[in-house]
Design a protein around this motif. Sequence first.
Motif, mmCIF file in Angstrom:
data_model
loop_
_atom_site.group_PDB
_atom_site.id
_atom_site.type_symbol
_atom_site.label_atom_id
_atom_site.label_comp_id
_atom_site.label_asym_id
_atom_site.label_seq_id
_atom_site.Cartn_x
_atom_site.Cartn_y
_atom_site.Cartn_z
ATOM 1 N N VAL A 5 0.857 -1.194 0.000
ATOM 2 C CA VAL A 5 0.000 0.000 0.000
ATOM 3 C C VAL A 5 0.892 1.242 0.000
ATOM 4 C CG1 VAL A 5 -1.732 1.272 1.316
ATOM 5 C CG2 VAL A 5 -1.813 -1.228 1.231
ATOM 6 N N VAL A 6 0.579 2.190 -0.861
ATOM 7 C CA VAL A 6 1.347 3.441 -0.933
ATOM 8 C C VAL A 6 0.394 4.602 -0.661
ATOM 9 C CG1 VAL A 6 2.759 4.919 -2.417
ATOM 10 C CG2 VAL A 6 2.898 2.419 -2.642
ATOM 11 N N ILE A 7 0.750 5.407 0.339
ATOM 12 C CA ILE A 7 -0.142 6.506 0.729
ATOM 13 C C ILE A 7 0.591 7.849 0.715
ATOM 14 C CG2 ILE A 7 -1.576 7.449 2.612
ATOM 15 C CD1 ILE A 7 -2.009 4.491 3.483
ATOM 16 N N GLY A 8 -0.007 8.823 0.065
ATOM 17 C CA GLY A 8 0.532 10.192 0.081
ATOM 18 C C GLY A 8 -0.497 11.121 0.705
ATOM 19 N N LEU A 9 -0.026 12.050 1.537
ATOM 20 C CA LEU A 9 -0.951 12.970 2.203
ATOM 21 C C LEU A 9 -0.716 14.402 1.769
ATOM 22 C CD1 LEU A 9 -0.670 11.639 5.891
ATOM 23 C CD2 LEU A 9 -2.475 11.138 4.231
ATOM 24 N N GLU A 10 -1.778 15.143 1.613
ATOM 25 C CA GLU A 10 -1.700 16.590 1.410
ATOM 26 C C GLU A 10 -2.488 17.196 2.559
ATOM 27 O OE1 GLU A 10 -2.220 17.277 -3.175
ATOM 28 O OE2 GLU A 10 -3.083 15.355 -2.608
ATOM 29 N N VAL A 11 -1.794 17.896 3.443
ATOM 30 C CA VAL A 11 -2.437 18.359 4.677
ATOM 31 C C VAL A 11 -2.496 19.881 4.722
ATOM 32 C CG1 VAL A 11 -2.495 18.107 7.171
ATOM 33 C CG2 VAL A 11 -1.305 16.390 5.789
ATOM 34 N N HIS A 12 -3.690 20.395 4.886
ATOM 35 C CA HIS A 12 -3.879 21.850 5.009
ATOM 36 C C HIS A 12 -4.030 22.234 6.468
ATOM 37 C CE1 HIS A 12 -5.261 21.391 0.784
ATOM 38 N NE2 HIS A 12 -4.700 22.580 0.659
ATOM 39 N N ALA A 13 -3.340 23.290 6.876
ATOM 40 C CA ALA A 13 -3.536 23.809 8.231
ATOM 41 C C ALA A 13 -3.657 25.330 8.167
ATOM 42 C CB ALA A 13 -2.373 23.408 9.135
ATOM 43 N N ALA A 59 4.881 30.054 8.255
ATOM 44 C CA ALA A 59 5.113 28.980 7.280
ATOM 45 C C ALA A 59 6.578 28.536 7.343
ATOM 46 C CB ALA A 59 4.751 29.447 5.877
ATOM 47 N N ILE A 60 7.465 29.498 7.466
ATOM 48 C CA ILE A 60 8.899 29.177 7.563
ATOM 49 C C ILE A 60 9.169 28.397 8.860
ATOM 50 C CG2 ILE A 60 11.209 30.179 7.873
ATOM 51 C CD1 ILE A 60 10.258 32.521 6.065
ATOM 52 N N LYS A 61 8.541 28.848 9.933
ATOM 53 C CA LYS A 61 8.745 28.192 11.225
ATOM 54 C C LYS A 61 8.294 26.732 11.160
ATOM 55 C CE LYS A 61 7.902 29.362 16.060
ATOM 56 N NZ LYS A 61 6.996 30.123 16.946
ATOM 57 N N ALA A 62 7.130 26.503 10.555
ATOM 58 C CA ALA A 62 6.631 25.130 10.416
ATOM 59 C C ALA A 62 7.642 24.308 9.624
ATOM 60 C CB ALA A 62 5.277 25.132 9.716
ATOM 61 N N GLY A 63 8.147 24.883 8.540
ATOM 62 C CA GLY A 63 9.108 24.176 7.696
ATOM 63 C C GLY A 63 10.388 23.847 8.453
ATOM 64 N N LEU A 64 10.895 24.811 9.199
ATOM 65 C CA LEU A 64 12.139 24.571 9.946
ATOM 66 C C LEU A 64 11.947 23.465 10.990
ATOM 67 C CD1 LEU A 64 13.420 28.233 10.426
ATOM 68 C CD2 LEU A 64 14.373 26.475 8.904
ATOM 69 N N ALA A 65 10.778 23.468 11.632
ATOM 70 C CA ALA A 65 10.516 22.439 12.649
ATOM 71 C C ALA A 65 10.489 21.047 12.021
ATOM 72 C CB ALA A 65 9.197 22.729 13.359
ATOM 73 N N ILE A 117 6.188 22.351 1.557
ATOM 74 C CA ILE A 117 5.102 23.038 2.265
ATOM 75 C C ILE A 117 4.929 24.375 1.558
ATOM 76 C CG2 ILE A 117 4.259 24.046 4.413
ATOM 77 C CD1 ILE A 117 6.175 22.248 5.937
ATOM 78 N N HIS A 118 3.746 24.658 1.092
ATOM 79 C CA HIS A 118 3.552 25.976 0.492
ATOM 80 C C HIS A 118 2.481 26.781 1.204
ATOM 81 C CE1 HIS A 118 0.888 23.398 -2.094
ATOM 82 N NE2 HIS A 118 0.053 24.348 -1.762
ATOM 83 N N LEU A 119 2.532 28.091 0.961
ATOM 84 C CA LEU A 119 1.610 29.032 1.613
ATOM 85 C C LEU A 119 0.537 29.414 0.605
ATOM 86 C CD1 LEU A 119 0.948 30.930 3.995
ATOM 87 C CD2 LEU A 119 2.650 32.528 3.097
ATOM 88 N N GLU A 120 -0.698 29.416 1.036
ATOM 89 C CA GLU A 120 -1.790 29.795 0.136
ATOM 90 C C GLU A 120 -2.940 30.362 0.945
ATOM 91 O OE1 GLU A 120 -2.461 25.991 -1.797
ATOM 92 O OE2 GLU A 120 -3.873 25.380 -0.236
ATOM 93 N N GLU A 121 -4.037 30.698 0.262
ATOM 94 C CA GLU A 121 -5.189 31.265 0.974
ATOM 95 C C GLU A 121 -6.324 30.253 1.013
ATOM 96 O OE1 GLU A 121 -6.824 34.615 -1.121
ATOM 97 O OE2 GLU A 121 -6.382 33.769 -3.080
ATOM 98 N N GLY A 142 -12.470 33.083 3.644
ATOM 99 C CA GLY A 142 -11.729 33.346 2.406
ATOM 100 C C GLY A 142 -10.528 34.246 2.678
ATOM 101 N N GLY A 143 -9.356 33.805 2.297
ATOM 102 C CA GLY A 143 -8.162 34.610 2.515
ATOM 103 C C GLY A 143 -7.442 34.313 3.824
ATOM 104 N N VAL A 144 -7.960 33.363 4.588
ATOM 105 C CA VAL A 144 -7.236 32.942 5.796
ATOM 106 C C VAL A 144 -5.980 32.183 5.352
ATOM 107 C CG1 VAL A 144 -7.355 31.257 7.696
ATOM 108 C CG2 VAL A 144 -9.234 32.891 7.345
ATOM 109 N N PRO A 145 -4.825 32.448 5.985
ATOM 110 C CA PRO A 145 -3.602 31.781 5.521
ATOM 111 C C PRO A 145 -3.603 30.279 5.801
ATOM 112 C CG PRO A 145 -3.155 33.075 7.493
ATOM 113 C CD PRO A 145 -4.557 33.400 7.064
ATOM 114 N N LEU A 146 -3.192 29.532 4.811
ATOM 115 C CA LEU A 146 -3.101 28.071 4.930
ATOM 116 C C LEU A 146 -1.687 27.645 4.578
ATOM 117 C CD1 LEU A 146 -5.968 26.443 2.810
ATOM 118 C CD2 LEU A 146 -5.783 26.454 5.289
ATOM 119 N N ILE A 147 -1.194 26.611 5.270
ATOM 120 C CA ILE A 147 -0.018 25.942 4.719
ATOM 121 C C ILE A 147 -0.478 24.571 4.252
ATOM 122 C CG2 ILE A 147 1.964 27.085 5.782
ATOM 123 C CD1 ILE A 147 1.825 25.167 8.095
ATOM 124 N N GLU A 148 0.024 24.178 3.098
ATOM 125 C CA GLU A 148 -0.274 22.834 2.617
ATOM 126 C C GLU A 148 1.023 22.042 2.589
ATOM 127 O OE1 GLU A 148 -2.294 22.306 -1.164
ATOM 128 O OE2 GLU A 148 -1.810 20.166 -1.180
#
Length: 470
Positions: A5-13, A59-65, A117-121, A142-148
């Motif tokens: 089984v191969v699983i890929g996740l795309e997670v929005h926060a 977003a940078i902080k999440a990435g560094l962690a 990880i990218h930044l979007e709305e 609408g327009g709330v910052p999301l990281i995916e």
Amino acid sequence: MEYDVVIGLEVHAELKTKTKVFCGCKNEFGGQPNTHCCPVCLGLPGALPVLNKEALKLAIKAGLALGCEINEIAVFERKNYFYPDLPKSYQISQMVRPICLGGHLKVGEKQIPINRIHLEEDAGKLIHSSDGAVTMIDYNRGGVPLIELVTEALQAPHIESADEAVEFLEKLRQVYIFTDVADCVIEKGQMRADVNVSLKPKGSDKFGTKVEMKNIMGFKAVYRAINFEIERQKQILEKGGVIEQETRRWDDTAGESYTMRKKENAQDYRYFPDPDLLAVEVSREVVERIREEIPMLPEQLKEKYLSLGLSEYEANIIVKDQNLIDFFEKTYKDCENAKAVSNWLLGEVSSLAKEDGQIRIAPSDMAKIICLMDAGKINRSVAKTIFTKVWTEEADVEALAKQLGGSLTDAELESMICQIIENNPKAVGDYKTGAEPQKLLKWFVGQVMKESRGKANATKAEEILKTKLD
Ligand code: ADP
Ligand code: MG
Ligand code: ZN
């Protein structure tokens, strides 16, 4: 046939900023519909977006962690599609140059690779009337910052089961909460996952066709959706069928998924750099400054606790709960007996906290009690009495220790024991002739503890009692 089984996740926060990602509107859950909106997040003609630096920083902080590389130049692109919750008819997102690249997150013993990880709305919210006749739109979100975050499923090791997928999401949520970049309240939709699943014959190095299930809310739903999809694909493959690449919607109430769209009409988003936004140069100094703000993460804390002598079991419980970590850290700072801190924390503190719904003793008081015990100034039973008094009445530890503490001298203890033996001839007789001398010995120890109001050392009392009685 056996399958891998191969699983890929795309997670929005959703990021925890005060304002939205490209305008000054409030980033706040709920509120009267359409009250946190302005021309920018409503996509009115001529309105211009301005990047919220705080969102970029988080977003940078999440990435560094998560061990990502931070791109030196981040570019925002338009992802074009029409849907009523997206008034501009494009979402500002990142494609070619996301803010974070690479990284990994540990699941069991596997380091699961992260692609980006990218930044979007975020988009607005559609509200359908119960009879299905009317759909209303609330653009507050609408327009709330999301990281995916996107995992790398085509590299080893990857996520291979529903259990691992859920563990990944739980750990990711912990990292976001620890680093204070996102609250990730599932019920508020602050963390949502798309799940990609494919099967291949066991050991084959050719990947199967993936099926994606979008926007699954809640970890339990993710778990069920994955297992349903694995089973569905297995049955098709067993019958010699082929898996069609498609997007399916998971219906958690029905416990099954259904086709949303097939590959034939897969969307082409026509990404291109948003001409309204400049590319962002991220200086290395800024990155290093953000790195310094990152606290110890659960994995690292666990290592630390093990090295302080806690068991795997204890460490695992503590790092799962921010309240326990805070209490442990603060208490340990004042009294360096990690094992004792952990024993009290997972014993008395947790059990009373369960009843009261909160911890009612200051870490500094807990530390004082442990120090007094370690210094031999109070014994365990006095310590417990003090602990309970502090918990229920906010009593003063030192005053109580003076009042209740101080141990008996050996002579005092011995004379007290002689007195007790003299006063209880029947029990002495039973001890000598009865079937359960051990039980009576304990009873005698109990009398000594009672008489001494807990000041006696129980082990010592037992020794003396035994010699005297025998
Ligand atoms: P899409 O463009 O369809 O969204 P992506 O390339 O962005 O696809 O991949 C989405 C997620 O699916 C990633 O986590 C990726 O690793 C994963 N993925 C890609 N191919 C497969 C596959 N064959 N099986 C399972 N997951 C896959
Ligand atoms: Mg995708
Ligand atoms: Zn706005």
